[in-house]
Design a protein around this motif. Sequence first.
Motif, PDB file in Angstrom:
ATOM      1  N   ASP A 199      93.432   3.436  19.352  1.00 41.84           N
ATOM      2  CA  ASP A 199      93.121   2.146  18.746  1.00 41.84           C
ATOM      3  C   ASP A 199      91.622   2.036  18.500  1.00 41.84           C
ATOM      4  N   TYR A 200      91.241   1.531  17.341  1.00 42.79           N
ATOM      5  CA  TYR A 200      89.836   1.380  16.971  1.00 42.79           C
ATOM      6  C   TYR A 200      89.098   0.472  17.957  1.00 42.79           C
ATOM      7  N   LYS A 201      89.693  -0.671  18.257  1.00 41.56           N
ATOM      8  CA  LYS A 201      89.028  -1.634  19.140  1.00 41.56           C
ATOM      9  C   LYS A 201      88.827  -1.070  20.543  1.00 41.56           C
ATOM     10  N   ALA A 202      89.807  -0.307  21.009  1.00 41.66           N
ATOM     11  CA  ALA A 202      89.692   0.289  22.343  1.00 41.66           C
ATOM     12  C   ALA A 202      88.540   1.293  22.387  1.00 41.66           C
ATOM     13  N   ALA A 203      88.396   2.086  21.317  1.00 39.74           N
ATOM     14  CA  ALA A 203      87.316   3.063  21.261  1.00 39.74           C
ATOM     15  C   ALA A 203      85.955   2.370  21.236  1.00 39.74           C
ATOM     16  N   ILE A 204      85.854   1.310  20.436  1.00 42.45           N
ATOM     17  CA  ILE A 204      84.590   0.578  20.350  1.00 42.45           C
ATOM     18  C   ILE A 204      84.228  -0.038  21.705  1.00 42.45           C
ATOM     19  N   LYS A 205      85.227  -0.543  22.405  1.00 41.28           N
ATOM     20  CA  LYS A 205      84.981  -1.142  23.721  1.00 41.28           C
ATOM     21  C   LYS A 205      84.422  -0.119  24.697  1.00 41.28           C
ATOM     22  N   ILE A 206      84.952   1.111  24.633  1.00 43.70           N
ATOM     23  CA  ILE A 206      84.487   2.157  25.541  1.00 43.70           C
ATOM     24  C   ILE A 206      83.022   2.489  25.269  1.00 43.70           C
ATOM     25  N   VAL A 207      82.676   2.725  23.999  1.00 46.13           N
ATOM     26  CA  VAL A 207      81.296   3.126  23.702  1.00 46.13           C
ATOM     27  C   VAL A 207      80.310   1.987  23.982  1.00 46.13           C
ATOM     28  N   GLU A 208      80.774   0.750  23.836  1.00 45.54           N
ATOM     29  CA  GLU A 208      79.904  -0.390  24.129  1.00 45.54           C
ATOM     30  C   GLU A 208      79.718  -0.598  25.634  1.00 45.54           C
ATOM     31  N   ASN A 209      80.697  -0.168  26.426  1.00 44.89           N
ATOM     32  CA  ASN A 209      80.639  -0.365  27.878  1.00 44.89           C
ATOM     33  C   ASN A 209      79.870   0.726  28.615  1.00 44.89           C
ATOM     34  N   LEU A 210      79.593   1.827  27.951  1.00 42.92           N
ATOM     35  CA  LEU A 210      78.845   2.900  28.608  1.00 42.92           C
ATOM     36  C   LEU A 210      77.415   2.447  28.898  1.00 42.92           C
ATOM     37  N   ILE A 267      74.884   4.724  30.891  1.00 45.62           N
ATOM     38  CA  ILE A 267      73.959   5.857  30.830  1.00 45.62           C
ATOM     39  C   ILE A 267      74.022   6.501  29.457  1.00 45.62           C
ATOM     40  N   PHE A 268      75.219   6.692  28.945  1.00 46.71           N
ATOM     41  CA  PHE A 268      75.383   7.189  27.579  1.00 46.71           C
ATOM     42  C   PHE A 268      74.928   6.096  26.613  1.00 46.71           C
ATOM     43  N   ALA A 269      73.910   6.379  25.818  1.00 43.70           N
ATOM     44  CA  ALA A 269      73.426   5.411  24.836  1.00 43.70           C
ATOM     45  C   ALA A 269      74.253   5.527  23.557  1.00 43.70           C
ATOM     46  N   LEU A 270      74.621   4.387  22.988  1.00 40.56           N
ATOM     47  CA  LEU A 270      75.345   4.357  21.721  1.00 40.56           C
ATOM     48  C   LEU A 270      74.324   4.520  20.600  1.00 40.56           C
ATOM     49  N   ALA A 271      74.299   5.690  20.003  1.00 45.14           N
ATOM     50  CA  ALA A 271      73.257   5.984  19.017  1.00 45.14           C
ATOM     51  C   ALA A 271      73.669   7.173  18.153  1.00 45.14           C
ATOM     52  N   GLU A 302      68.771  13.104  26.910  1.00 42.51           N
ATOM     53  CA  GLU A 302      69.587  11.975  27.332  1.00 42.51           C
ATOM     54  C   GLU A 302      70.979  12.053  26.692  1.00 42.51           C
ATOM     55  N   SER A 303      71.983  11.562  27.408  1.00 44.81           N
ATOM     56  CA  SER A 303      73.353  11.576  26.895  1.00 44.81           C
ATOM     57  C   SER A 303      73.544  10.452  25.880  1.00 44.81           C
ATOM     58  N   LEU A 304      74.243  10.787  24.800  1.00 43.33           N
ATOM     59  CA  LEU A 304      74.522   9.831  23.735  1.00 43.33           C
ATOM     60  C   LEU A 304      76.014   9.794  23.457  1.00 43.33           C
ATOM     61  N   THR A 305      76.483   8.673  22.949  1.00 43.49           N
ATOM     62  CA  THR A 305      77.861   8.558  22.492  1.00 43.49           C
ATOM     63  C   THR A 305      77.873   8.006  21.085  1.00 43.49           C
ATOM     64  N   GLY A 306      78.904   8.335  20.353  1.00 43.54           N
ATOM     65  CA  GLY A 306      79.031   7.841  18.994  1.00 43.54           C
ATOM     66  C   GLY A 306      80.477   7.708  18.594  1.00 43.54           C
ATOM     67  N   HIS A 307      80.704   6.895  17.566  1.00 43.31           N
ATOM     68  CA  HIS A 307      82.038   6.696  16.999  1.00 43.31           C
ATOM     69  C   HIS A 307      82.009   7.265  15.587  1.00 43.31           C
ATOM     70  N   PRO A 308      82.430   8.527  15.421  1.00 40.93           N
ATOM     71  CA  PRO A 308      82.265   9.216  14.140  1.00 40.93           C
ATOM     72  C   PRO A 308      82.812   8.464  12.930  1.00 40.93           C
ATOM     73  N   ALA A 309      83.979   7.831  13.062  1.00 36.83           N
ATOM     74  CA  ALA A 309      84.600   7.180  11.911  1.00 36.83           C
ATOM     75  C   ALA A 309      83.740   6.074  11.325  1.00 36.83           C
ATOM     76  N   LEU A 320      81.397   7.260  32.643  1.00 41.25           N
ATOM     77  CA  LEU A 320      82.631   7.336  31.851  1.00 41.25           C
ATOM     78  C   LEU A 320      83.787   6.673  32.581  1.00 41.25           C
ATOM     79  N   LYS A 321      83.848   6.864  33.873  1.00 44.76           N
ATOM     80  CA  LYS A 321      84.931   6.279  34.669  1.00 44.76           C
ATOM     81  C   LYS A 321      84.920   4.750  34.574  1.00 44.76           C
ATOM     82  N   GLN A 322      83.743   4.140  34.706  1.00 43.35           N
ATOM     83  CA  GLN A 322      83.672   2.679  34.654  1.00 43.35           C
ATOM     84  C   GLN A 322      83.939   2.157  33.236  1.00 43.35           C
TER      85      GLN A 322
END
Length: 379
Positions: free
Chosen positions: A305-316, A318-322, A329-336, A374-376
């Motif tokens: 689900d799109y919303k579930a994925a966005i929630k995960i990346v927003e809740n991280l 240490i991993f910066a959404l960028a 530094e660790s980064l996360t992204g939503h490719p789509a 990631l766990k949290q």
Amino acid sequence: MKFNTKTIHGKQKPDAAYGSVMPPIYQTSTFVQSTPGKHKGYAYARSSNPTRHALEDSFASIENGHYGLAFSSGLAAIDAVLKLLKQGDEVIATHDLYGGTYRLFTKLYEKFGVKFHFVDMQNVESIEAYINSNTKLIWIESPTNPMLNIIDIKYTAKIANKHKVVLAVDNTFATPYLQRPLDLGADIVMHSATKYLGGHSDVVMGALIVNDKELAERLYFIQNSSGAICGPQDAFLVLRGIKTLHVRMQRHCENAKAVATFLADHPKIKNVYWPGFKTHPNNNVARVQMKDFGGMVSFTTKENDYKAAIKIVENLRIFALAESLGGVESLTGHPASMTHASIPKDDREKIGIVDSLIRLSIGIEDEADLIADLKQALG
């Protein structure tokens, strides 16, 4: 000279003026000439600059190449390769590639009469069906962005050589620490040096490395004529970054393995994409052509689900959404919605870039902290 030594000393020498260990930043646009056309190797900084020259020598050294070229960005480097082509030429490219590369191919160069074929290259034998007399370039990534698919570079090089087609490899994800495409038969290696080569998320740059003198001269001409060069300060930063590439990549790989294993065992995760798993497509190829499996991991959740994925990346935390990857530094992204938003949705989903896909660039922090984050976020 071994790779770990090359990152520090490869084709480098103390500065001729005062013996500086690190090449000085020659922050100048032009150089004095004693008489018209007579100078000490440098005339105008767009054409060449001592700081950039030192970096380009380093690029060549770590990729086991003869010639290196530095550009203002990875896309500027790719653009220089495409300028080798003319109207009517055709390019075969992997169907899952960086969105910016796809945009450059389809939105700019297609308008100039260059035809692109996007092909699933996990079975490289499929490439030959698309080769004809107009084919001038094969463009691959391995591992690919963001699905981390592995393409057999050596086998692809044999096909390219058989048909006298130039093979270019985007080696950004692997870096020369893990694989060296020129040694496997490629003609051109490209890097977004913004990523692992710079390594500190403080510079934007691209690189090309080749062995063939004639090809190098054509690319140098394009580099100088088009002017998409990097500045001396950026050259200094990437040269400094390369000196720790080997130790950073070792930690990136160690942490990525720990994160991928954690995700694979998590009850909320559906798919984990990491080349080190024996179940990963072409894992056998990766084990031959790569020293390790890199610092990138992608995954999808069972919710799909799109919303579930966005929630995960927003809740991280240490991993910066960028955007971007490859920094300490660790980064996360939503490719789509980020790096691959320029690819039409139907085309994205055909290659696995679904709305629930999350891409992680694993940094060099403590692995326990990354896993706890990631766990949290997964809840």
